[in-house]
Design a protein around this motif. Sequence first.
Motif, short mmCIF file in Angstrom:
data_model
loop_
_atom_site.label_atom_id
_atom_site.label_comp_id
_atom_site.label_asym_id
_atom_site.label_seq_id
_atom_site.Cartn_x
_atom_site.Cartn_y
_atom_site.Cartn_z
N ALA A 179 0.83 -1.21 0.00
CA ALA A 179 0.00 0.00 0.00
C ALA A 179 0.86 1.26 0.00
O ALA A 179 0.59 2.22 -0.72
N LYS A 180 1.92 1.24 0.81
CA LYS A 180 2.81 2.40 0.87
C LYS A 180 3.55 2.59 -0.45
O LYS A 180 3.72 3.71 -0.93
N TRP A 181 4.00 1.46 -1.02
CA TRP A 181 4.69 1.53 -2.31
C TRP A 181 3.79 2.11 -3.38
O TRP A 181 4.20 2.98 -4.16
N TRP A 182 2.54 1.67 -3.41
CA TRP A 182 1.60 2.16 -4.42
C TRP A 182 1.33 3.66 -4.24
O TRP A 182 1.30 4.41 -5.21
N LYS B 38 4.22 5.58 -5.56
CA LYS B 38 4.24 5.60 -7.03
C LYS B 38 3.20 6.59 -7.56
O LYS B 38 3.46 7.28 -8.55
N GLN B 39 2.06 6.67 -6.91
CA GLN B 39 1.02 7.61 -7.34
C GLN B 39 1.48 9.05 -7.19
O GLN B 39 1.25 9.88 -8.07
N GLU B 40 2.14 9.33 -6.07
CA GLU B 40 2.64 10.69 -5.86
C GLU B 40 3.73 11.04 -6.86
O GLU B 40 3.80 12.16 -7.37
N GLU B 41 4.60 10.08 -7.14
CA GLU B 41 5.65 10.30 -8.13
C GLU B 41 5.05 10.56 -9.50
O GLU B 41 5.54 11.41 -10.25
N ALA B 42 3.99 9.82 -9.83
CA ALA B 42 3.32 10.00 -11.12
C ALA B 42 2.71 11.39 -11.23
O ALA B 42 2.79 12.05 -12.28
N LYS B 43 2.10 11.87 -10.14
CA LYS B 43 1.50 13.21 -10.15
C LYS B 43 2.57 14.28 -10.35
O LYS B 43 2.38 15.22 -11.14
N VAL C 99 -6.38 4.91 -11.06
CA VAL C 99 -6.69 3.84 -10.12
C VAL C 99 -5.86 4.04 -8.85
O VAL C 99 -4.64 4.04 -8.90
N SER C 100 -6.54 4.22 -7.73
CA SER C 100 -5.85 4.57 -6.48
C SER C 100 -5.39 3.37 -5.67
O SER C 100 -4.78 3.54 -4.62
N THR C 101 -5.68 2.15 -6.14
CA THR C 101 -5.27 0.95 -5.44
C THR C 101 -4.48 0.04 -6.38
O THR C 101 -4.64 0.13 -7.60
N PRO C 102 -3.64 -0.86 -5.83
CA PRO C 102 -2.85 -1.75 -6.69
C PRO C 102 -3.69 -2.70 -7.53
O PRO C 102 -3.24 -3.16 -8.57
N VAL C 103 -4.92 -2.99 -7.09
CA VAL C 103 -5.80 -3.92 -7.81
C VAL C 103 -6.92 -3.14 -8.48
O VAL C 103 -7.68 -2.43 -7.81
N ILE C 104 -7.04 -3.25 -9.79
CA ILE C 104 -8.09 -2.55 -10.51
C ILE C 104 -9.41 -3.28 -10.35
O ILE C 104 -9.47 -4.52 -10.38
N ASP C 105 -10.47 -2.54 -10.13
CA ASP C 105 -11.82 -3.10 -10.00
C ASP C 105 -12.53 -2.90 -11.34
O ASP C 105 -12.94 -1.79 -11.68
#
Length: 408
Positions: free
Chosen positions: A35-38, A41-46, A108-114
């Motif tokens: 969860a922390k890694w994801w 990665k999201q913050e880095e992408a932003k 997608v805010s979580t590692p698993v896409i719904d």
Amino acid sequence: MRLKNLLALLLSLLFLSVQTSVYAADNNEMNESIAKWWAQKQEEAKTSNQKYLEELVSNEENIIGIEVIVAAGSDNEAYSRWGHAMLRFIDNDKDFSNDLVLSLAAWVSTPVIDNWKGLKGDYPMSVSIRPLGEFWKEYLTGEKRPLNRFIIPTNSRLRKNLISKVFSWATTEEGKKELGNYTFLSNNCAGALSHLFTTSGFPTNYFQAKIPTHFESWLNKALLSPFQKLVVGNNVALINELKTLLNVSEEDLYRGVNWPSDSFNMINNHFSDIQIKKIMLEIPRMPGSVMRALVKIHNYRNGGARLEDVESFTYVPEALYEICETAACTNSNLEIEAKVWSATEVKLAHKNRVSVYKNFLLNNRDPLADSEFPTIVTFDEDLRYLPRNLLREPLVLQYFQLMLKAQQ
């Protein structure tokens, strides 16, 4: 056929949504480190996206053209089976790997896409901008998916409109509302990209595109892409040849383990210089001794092969990216076309332009025009069959000029 494709996509996503639900049920307490890694990665992408967005806006005057790039479909995930459509902004620095590319996809805010959320439109749309080199590594190197390139002739006004709209979608609440949420079946990458063209002043009144792998058809109907596509192929055949030569499994090949002790000599004696460059890009984790030997003997800059060293990317003269409004310009571009594409491809492009032009006339005829429709269409005679507002559009006039030349 289109209905069949949509039904197949729907069934695939429904099936995978069940799998996702089961996965979620079995993993209610997600591993904290993942969860922390994801989140990181999201913050880095932003941060990265904001950087490239600002670069695109500040570099607006140096953008000389655009291309639609469609990554071929893949069986890796349901949402990737129908491809991915993107928009490339071509800089005048002649380094394709640095050209910025717009990708519209689900955030997608979580590692698993719904997948069920994707169907319902519960994911916001992400306006992502990255260099072409990164997409190259993701699709061509990582997923072995060829890239199809479609030239979209524009002028400075249309290019500025596109960049302004992209900036609005990425930074303003009004823009985000106009862009809407991501949905697998309508407002996906293809739907959002067609919406971008329509709202940026391109002369198309056609319905929103639905399937990325069919985006070529939408571009043709909208008269946006008059030339043949350019295909950037993957290196699957080359890698298979390397795997056979070294007699290793694909997993060991990419991990750089269990390679023969004389791998360097085997590679250096068997492959050409350009093939070795491609191998170095494809297998960055090859044994260090092999990589260093290849770098040394081939004098690669910066310690390794670069994307721009790979000759599979066709450069297109700047003139083809600019809208033609005169017969002289059209004749010049047709001469360039004959140099970029083969004779067979040029012939196919001419045939396609005539077909697309006729369909465009039928779908956009002025209701006040004569009821009789000509069997043979010509530029001068058939201007009267179109509404005046379309005739003022440079893109439409350019297509007429090209079509006329194809009939001569």
